[in-house]
Design a protein around this motif. Structure first.
Motif, PDB file in Angstrom:
ATOM      1  N   LEU A 238      12.007   0.020  -8.960  1.00 29.22           N
ATOM      2  CA  LEU A 238      11.569   0.352  -7.606  1.00 29.22           C
ATOM      3  C   LEU A 238      11.791  -0.826  -6.662  1.00 29.22           C
ATOM      4  O   LEU A 238      11.493  -1.971  -6.997  1.00 29.22           O
ATOM      5  CB  LEU A 238      10.083   0.720  -7.604  1.00 29.22           C
ATOM      6  CG  LEU A 238       9.732   2.189  -7.829  1.00 29.22           C
ATOM      7  CD1 LEU A 238       8.220   2.351  -7.931  1.00 29.22           C
ATOM      8  CD2 LEU A 238      10.289   3.075  -6.726  1.00 29.22           C
ATOM      9  N   GLU A 239      12.307  -0.524  -5.484  1.00 27.80           N
ATOM     10  CA  GLU A 239      12.539  -1.550  -4.470  1.00 27.80           C
ATOM     11  C   GLU A 239      11.214  -2.162  -4.027  1.00 27.80           C
ATOM     12  O   GLU A 239      10.183  -1.474  -3.969  1.00 27.80           O
ATOM     13  CB  GLU A 239      13.247  -0.927  -3.269  1.00 27.80           C
ATOM     14  CG  GLU A 239      13.609  -1.909  -2.176  1.00 27.80           C
ATOM     15  CD  GLU A 239      14.243  -1.218  -0.987  1.00 27.80           C
ATOM     16  OE1 GLU A 239      14.757  -1.936  -0.097  1.00 27.80           O
ATOM     17  OE2 GLU A 239      14.218   0.031  -0.930  1.00 27.80           O
ATOM     18  N   SER A 240      11.230  -3.447  -3.693  1.00 24.16           N
ATOM     19  CA  SER A 240      10.015  -4.101  -3.219  1.00 24.16           C
ATOM     20  C   SER A 240       9.572  -3.481  -1.904  1.00 24.16           C
ATOM     21  O   SER A 240      10.388  -3.068  -1.086  1.00 24.16           O
ATOM     22  CB  SER A 240      10.262  -5.602  -3.043  1.00 24.16           C
ATOM     23  OG  SER A 240      11.268  -5.834  -2.073  1.00 24.16           O
ATOM     24  N   GLY A 241       8.280  -3.401  -1.709  1.00 23.93           N
ATOM     25  CA  GLY A 241       7.735  -2.824  -0.490  1.00 23.93           C
ATOM     26  C   GLY A 241       6.278  -2.462  -0.660  1.00 23.93           C
ATOM     27  O   GLY A 241       5.749  -2.467  -1.772  1.00 23.93           O
ATOM     28  N   ASP A 242       5.623  -2.132   0.443  1.00 25.52           N
ATOM     29  CA  ASP A 242       4.196  -1.820   0.421  1.00 25.52           C
ATOM     30  C   ASP A 242       3.906  -0.326   0.468  1.00 25.52           C
ATOM     31  O   ASP A 242       2.759   0.089   0.305  1.00 25.52           O
ATOM     32  CB  ASP A 242       3.503  -2.487   1.618  1.00 25.52           C
ATOM     33  CG  ASP A 242       3.604  -4.006   1.561  1.00 25.52           C
ATOM     34  OD1 ASP A 242       3.541  -4.550   0.443  1.00 25.52           O
ATOM     35  OD2 ASP A 242       3.760  -4.629   2.631  1.00 25.52           O
ATOM     36  N   GLY A 243       4.918   0.470   0.728  1.00 22.89           N
ATOM     37  CA  GLY A 243       4.687   1.899   0.892  1.00 22.89           C
ATOM     38  C   GLY A 243       4.750   2.666  -0.413  1.00 22.89           C
ATOM     39  O   GLY A 243       5.150   2.146  -1.451  1.00 22.89           O
ATOM     40  N   PRO A 244       4.347   3.940  -0.364  1.00 23.26           N
ATOM     41  CA  PRO A 244       4.448   4.806  -1.542  1.00 23.26           C
ATOM     42  C   PRO A 244       5.907   5.082  -1.874  1.00 23.26           C
ATOM     43  O   PRO A 244       6.802   4.819  -1.069  1.00 23.26           O
ATOM     44  CB  PRO A 244       3.717   6.075  -1.105  1.00 23.26           C
ATOM     45  CG  PRO A 244       3.894   6.109   0.384  1.00 23.26           C
ATOM     46  CD  PRO A 244       3.850   4.668   0.821  1.00 23.26           C
ATOM     47  N   ALA A 245       6.142   5.616  -3.054  1.00 21.33           N
ATOM     48  CA  ALA A 245       7.518   5.861  -3.485  1.00 21.33           C
ATOM     49  C   ALA A 245       7.636   7.229  -4.137  1.00 21.33           C
ATOM     50  O   ALA A 245       6.668   7.745  -4.717  1.00 21.33           O
ATOM     51  CB  ALA A 245       7.967   4.773  -4.463  1.00 21.33           C
TER      52      ALA A 245
END
Length: 435
Positions: free
Chosen positions: A217-224
């Motif tokens: 999963l790509e880095s980030g703060d949102g849901p996926a």
């Protein structure tokens, strides 16, 4: 997986005809281990090269030098469920584990040995068998499809023997779930090859796919959303925010499985591609059918999709094929594709170009060939529908999934079993010492 998946609101529980999960391979595979010195491969970081902006520009291979740099990833850490524990038999150090995934279009085998909390692949096999060919219209597996698949499974059985595998899990998915003669075929496979295939539910299929690829999963703060476009079905899974690159398996918030994969959608819509107008109409019909099936899931994730930093990860032949075209690879290269992050707009552009090409034109493209030429358009239609309901700016690509999920699951269960046994022995020892 630590969390229980929510019930599938569009699939009945009775679709899983395979009964209890967790079957293991026939006793013939339980032989003493032999050492193997191979080392694991690396991951992939994204490349910034775009395919171009002209939707009609021919796709052509270029030198793959600079297709990307390797990047190591952390192994997934899982909590085994009861089905996984049921698959475990005591294994001594160094023996091989195996995972076999029989899908609607492909038969795939992975054999590995534990390496710390990860594993080292020592053998692999993949073949297009088209088990579900014609299933959408007849409701049954054809004799020709079953014979092709048995040929591939015989090769798998030989590999399991040669690699001294004594701990294995073999699963079958949508084609065998849907076919009226699916259970009969499973019994024939067991009788002729010794491989005990477990017809898993769509719920279990989604869980294993997430377990196998979430580390990318790509880095980030949102849901996926993690999705798997198969031959006979597509699974969509909404997972919690954060935890990118973490060894902890993300919590599953919602999921759905629809009976549209590259084979079932192609067979249902048909193969009429006599003119460009017919190809455009065919692609539109595919997108409409898939979009309608996704509607319940799309409605449930509307609020999450408004987050400014949503992420998307796909594991399937469709996304790896399109990623290869994006990189303009002359031949498929797993190390270049697995872990790639591609702008979603570039994937849409490639889909648009493929949808208007003739079957012959698609077959001549690198990384597609004859086997995928008649199915890749359906995959593109499914991908477009996913991008519509979950409009992430980028798409992560995973050349891993159910097989890796199986391996991590049974290895985690084995570690848990060993810890429980040690604790029990310790308790007994303390009890004797106190008397």
């Amino acid at each position: 997986m630590a969390e229980t998946l929510p019930p599938d609101r569009n699939r009945s529980a009775g679709k899983n005809r395979g009964g209890k999960s967790g079957k293991v391979a026939d006793f013939r595979y339980k032989r003493p281990p032999q050492p193997d010195s191979r080392s694991p491969g690396g991951g992939r970081e994204p490349r910034a090269k775009a395919a171009g902006s002209d939707a009609r520009r021919p796709m052509r291979p270029v030198d793959k030098n600079g297709a990307g740099k390797n990047a190591s990833g952390k192994p997934a850490r899982t909590r085994p469920d009861l089905a996984d524990i049921g698959a475990i038999r005591s294994a001594t150090h160094g023996e091989a584990y195996a995972a076999l995934d029989l899908g609607t279009n492909n038969c795939r085998l992975l054999i590995a040995r534990p390496s710390g909390r990860d594993f080292t692949v020592i053998d692999a096999f993949s073949r297009v068998v088209k088990l579900g060919e014609g299933l959408a219209t007849t409701g049954r597996l054809s004799d020709a499809a079953m014979d092709r698949t048995l040929g591939a499974l015989t090769i798998c059985a030989d590999k399991l023997q040669r690699r001294n595998v004594r701990l294995a899990r073999s699963v079958a998915t949508e084609a065998c779930r849907r076919a009226a003669n699916g259970p009969e075929f499973i019994e024939r496979v067991r009788r002729e090859t010794g491989i005990a295939l477990d017809i898993i539910s769509a719920e279990e299929e989604a869980r294993l796919a997430v377990l196998g690829c979430h580390i990318l999963l790509e880095s980030g703060d949102g849901p996926a959303v993690i999705f798997d476009i198969g031959g006979g079905s597509t699974e969509l899974v909404l997972v919690e925010a954060g935890n990118e690159g973490s060894s902890r398996v993300p919590r599953i918030l919602d999921w759905q499985s629809v009976p549209w994969g590259v084979v079932s959608l192609t067979d249902t819509v048909g193969r009429g591609e006599d003119s460009e107008a017919a190809r455009i109409a065919r692609f539109a019909a595919m997108r409409a059918m898939v979009t309608q099936s996704f509607a319940p899931f799309a409605a449930r994730v509307t609020e999450a999709a408004r987050h400014p930093d949503i992420r998307l990860l796909g594991t399937s032949g469709t996304v790896t094929t399109l990623a290869s075209l994006y990189l303009e690879l002359p031949s498929y290269d797993r190390k270049a594709v697995d872990g790639l992050i591609v702008p979603a707009g570039e994937m849409r552009e490639i889909s648009a170009r493929l949808s208007v090409m003739t079957p012959f034109e698609r077959a001549t493209l690198p990384c597609i060939g004859q086997d995928r030429a008649d199915l890749v358009v359906a995959g593109c239609a499914i991908l477009e529908a996913i991008l519509d309901l979950w409009p992430a700016r980028r798409l992560g690509v995973a050349d891993r999934g159910i097989r890796e999920g199986i391996l991590r699951s049974i290895m985690a269960a084995e570690r848990q079993s060993e810890r429980s046994l040690k604790a029990l022995k310790s308790q007994r020892g303390n009890g004797r010492g106190g008397r």
